[in-house]
Design a protein around this motif. Structure first.
Motif, PDB file in Angstrom:
ATOM      1  N   GLU A 244      13.177   2.295  20.125  1.00 21.72           N
ATOM      2  CA  GLU A 244      11.734   2.463  20.026  1.00 21.72           C
ATOM      3  C   GLU A 244      11.334   2.212  18.579  1.00 21.72           C
ATOM      4  O   GLU A 244      11.991   2.683  17.658  1.00 21.72           O
ATOM      5  CB  GLU A 244      11.324   3.860  20.472  1.00 21.72           C
ATOM      6  CG  GLU A 244      11.560   4.076  21.958  1.00 21.72           C
ATOM      7  CD  GLU A 244      11.142   5.461  22.433  1.00 21.72           C
ATOM      8  OE1 GLU A 244      10.174   6.026  21.879  1.00 21.72           O
ATOM      9  OE2 GLU A 244      11.800   5.971  23.350  1.00 21.72           O
ATOM     10  N   VAL A 245      10.269   1.436  18.404  1.00 16.65           N
ATOM     11  CA  VAL A 245       9.826   1.071  17.058  1.00 16.65           C
ATOM     12  C   VAL A 245       8.425   1.594  16.742  1.00 16.65           C
ATOM     13  O   VAL A 245       7.816   1.179  15.762  1.00 16.65           O
ATOM     14  CB  VAL A 245       9.914  -0.463  16.828  1.00 16.65           C
ATOM     15  CG1 VAL A 245      11.357  -0.918  16.869  1.00 16.65           C
ATOM     16  CG2 VAL A 245       9.061  -1.226  17.823  1.00 16.65           C
TER      17      VAL A 245
ATOM     18  N   SER B 212      14.396 -20.502  24.185  1.00 16.85           N
ATOM     19  CA  SER B 212      13.033 -20.366  24.717  1.00 16.85           C
ATOM     20  C   SER B 212      12.418 -19.105  24.130  1.00 16.85           C
ATOM     21  O   SER B 212      13.142 -18.201  23.695  1.00 16.85           O
ATOM     22  CB  SER B 212      13.039 -20.289  26.250  1.00 16.85           C
ATOM     23  OG  SER B 212      13.642 -19.085  26.692  1.00 16.85           O
ATOM     24  N   GLU B 213      11.082 -19.079  24.120  1.00 13.47           N
ATOM     25  CA  GLU B 213      10.435 -17.867  23.617  1.00 13.47           C
ATOM     26  C   GLU B 213       8.986 -17.774  24.036  1.00 13.47           C
ATOM     27  O   GLU B 213       8.309 -18.775  24.248  1.00 13.47           O
ATOM     28  CB  GLU B 213      10.547 -17.752  22.104  1.00 13.47           C
ATOM     29  CG  GLU B 213       9.673 -18.697  21.326  1.00 13.47           C
ATOM     30  CD  GLU B 213       9.801 -18.477  19.818  1.00 13.47           C
ATOM     31  OE1 GLU B 213       9.353 -17.438  19.301  1.00 13.47           O
ATOM     32  OE2 GLU B 213      10.364 -19.372  19.172  1.00 13.47           O
ATOM     33  N   THR B 214       8.573 -16.537  24.191  1.00 11.51           N
ATOM     34  CA  THR B 214       7.172 -16.146  24.317  1.00 11.51           C
ATOM     35  C   THR B 214       6.999 -15.002  23.319  1.00 11.51           C
ATOM     36  O   THR B 214       7.990 -14.531  22.752  1.00 11.51           O
ATOM     37  CB  THR B 214       6.848 -15.646  25.746  1.00 11.51           C
ATOM     38  OG1 THR B 214       7.559 -14.422  25.982  1.00 11.51           O
ATOM     39  CG2 THR B 214       7.194 -16.688  26.801  1.00 11.51           C
ATOM     40  N   PRO B 215       5.793 -14.517  23.112  1.00 11.21           N
ATOM     41  CA  PRO B 215       5.653 -13.376  22.203  1.00 11.21           C
ATOM     42  C   PRO B 215       6.462 -12.143  22.657  1.00 11.21           C
ATOM     43  O   PRO B 215       6.925 -11.372  21.841  1.00 11.21           O
ATOM     44  CB  PRO B 215       4.156 -13.083  22.223  1.00 11.21           C
ATOM     45  CG  PRO B 215       3.537 -14.415  22.527  1.00 11.21           C
ATOM     46  CD  PRO B 215       4.484 -15.061  23.507  1.00 11.21           C
ATOM     47  N   GLU B 216       6.665 -11.997  23.971  1.00 12.15           N
ATOM     48  CA  GLU B 216       7.354 -10.825  24.504  1.00 12.15           C
ATOM     49  C   GLU B 216       8.849 -11.022  24.697  1.00 12.15           C
ATOM     50  O   GLU B 216       9.586 -10.048  24.819  1.00 12.15           O
ATOM     51  CB  GLU B 216       6.756 -10.420  25.863  1.00 12.15           C
ATOM     52  CG  GLU B 216       5.323  -9.987  25.811  1.00 12.15           C
ATOM     53  CD  GLU B 216       4.343 -11.176  25.767  1.00 12.15           C
ATOM     54  OE1 GLU B 216       4.678 -12.263  26.284  1.00 12.15           O
ATOM     55  OE2 GLU B 216       3.256 -11.014  25.193  1.00 12.15           O
TER      56      GLU B 216
ATOM     57  N   ALA C 142       8.279  -4.679  24.432  1.00 13.61           N
ATOM     58  CA  ALA C 142       7.382  -4.136  25.462  1.00 13.61           C
ATOM     59  C   ALA C 142       6.643  -2.933  24.898  1.00 13.61           C
ATOM     60  O   ALA C 142       7.024  -2.375  23.868  1.00 13.61           O
ATOM     61  CB  ALA C 142       8.189  -3.731  26.697  1.00 13.61           C
ATOM     62  N   GLY C 143       5.598  -2.540  25.605  1.00 10.58           N
ATOM     63  CA  GLY C 143       4.826  -1.363  25.205  1.00 10.58           C
ATOM     64  C   GLY C 143       3.440  -1.758  24.758  1.00 10.58           C
ATOM     65  O   GLY C 143       2.992  -2.887  24.946  1.00 10.58           O
ATOM     66  N   ASN C 144       2.759  -0.797  24.139  1.00 12.36           N
ATOM     67  CA  ASN C 144       1.398  -1.034  23.659  1.00 12.36           C
ATOM     68  C   ASN C 144       1.354  -0.851  22.152  1.00 12.36           C
ATOM     69  O   ASN C 144       2.373  -0.572  21.520  1.00 12.36           O
ATOM     70  CB  ASN C 144       0.413  -0.105  24.376  1.00 12.36           C
ATOM     71  CG  ASN C 144       0.788   1.354  24.201  1.00 12.36           C
ATOM     72  OD1 ASN C 144       1.170   1.782  23.113  1.00 12.36           O
ATOM     73  ND2 ASN C 144       0.678   2.126  25.276  1.00 12.36           N
TER      74      ASN C 144
END
Length: 162
Positions: free
Chosen positions: A30-31, A90-94, A114-116
């Motif tokens: 967790e960050v 490959s990449e996406t922001p997530e 993931a997360g908000n």
């Protein structure tokens, strides 16, 4: 708990990421409210890794040379360039997927964010598919070190990349 690296059940579709993978594990940290995407998370893990990880990679490169195996970061250019020694596939922001195929084994790492905005977590999943006897031996020998390396890299994710 922020900053605590824990092993978790892998949540990636192994058939899509690396069909036939015989090894898969995942670690999560967790960050908090850190604003980062998958590339930044991967960059922080790889470029801020503990010095002993760099030493292990150098040792690995020396030891595999007589067997004709690729050294870390060798091979065809990757669509997304390199992050440290990892070709980005490959990449996406997530999600970022990196790795390469070699004669003895194919591997992928998947970095998911993931997360908000108030609470994010980063998951590092590793997948390996062995291609022959040498690959199975290599995987057996490297697995205990892999878990230490993965935890060490994940523990550095909260630091901005150098």
């Amino acid at each position: 708990m922020i900053g605590t690296v824990r092993e978790v059940a892998p949540e990636v579709d192994a058939g899509t990421v690396l069909s036939g993978a015989q090894f898969i594990d995942a670690f999560r940290v967790e960050v908090g409210a850190a604003a980062l995407n998958a590339r930044e998370a991967c960059t922080r893990m790889v470029l801020n890794g503990p010095r002993w990880v760099d030493a292990l990679v150098r040792l690995r490169n020396v030891l595999v040379t007589p067997f004709g195996l690729k050294k870390s970061g060798e091979g065809a250019p990757a669509p997304g360039g390199l992050i440290g020694l990892f070709p980005v596939l490959s990449e996406t922001p997530e999600r970022l997927v990196a790795g390469f195929n070699d004669s003895h084994l194919d591997f992928r790492i998947v970095v998911d964010v993931a997360g908000n905005a108030a609470s994010r977590e980063v998951t590092l999943t590793t997948l390996v598919k062995t291609n022959n006897f040498l690959g199975r031996i290599y995987l057996t020998l490297i697995t205990p070190f892999h878990k230490l390396v993965a935890r060490g890299m994940m523990g550095r994710i909260e630091e901005p990349a150098r």
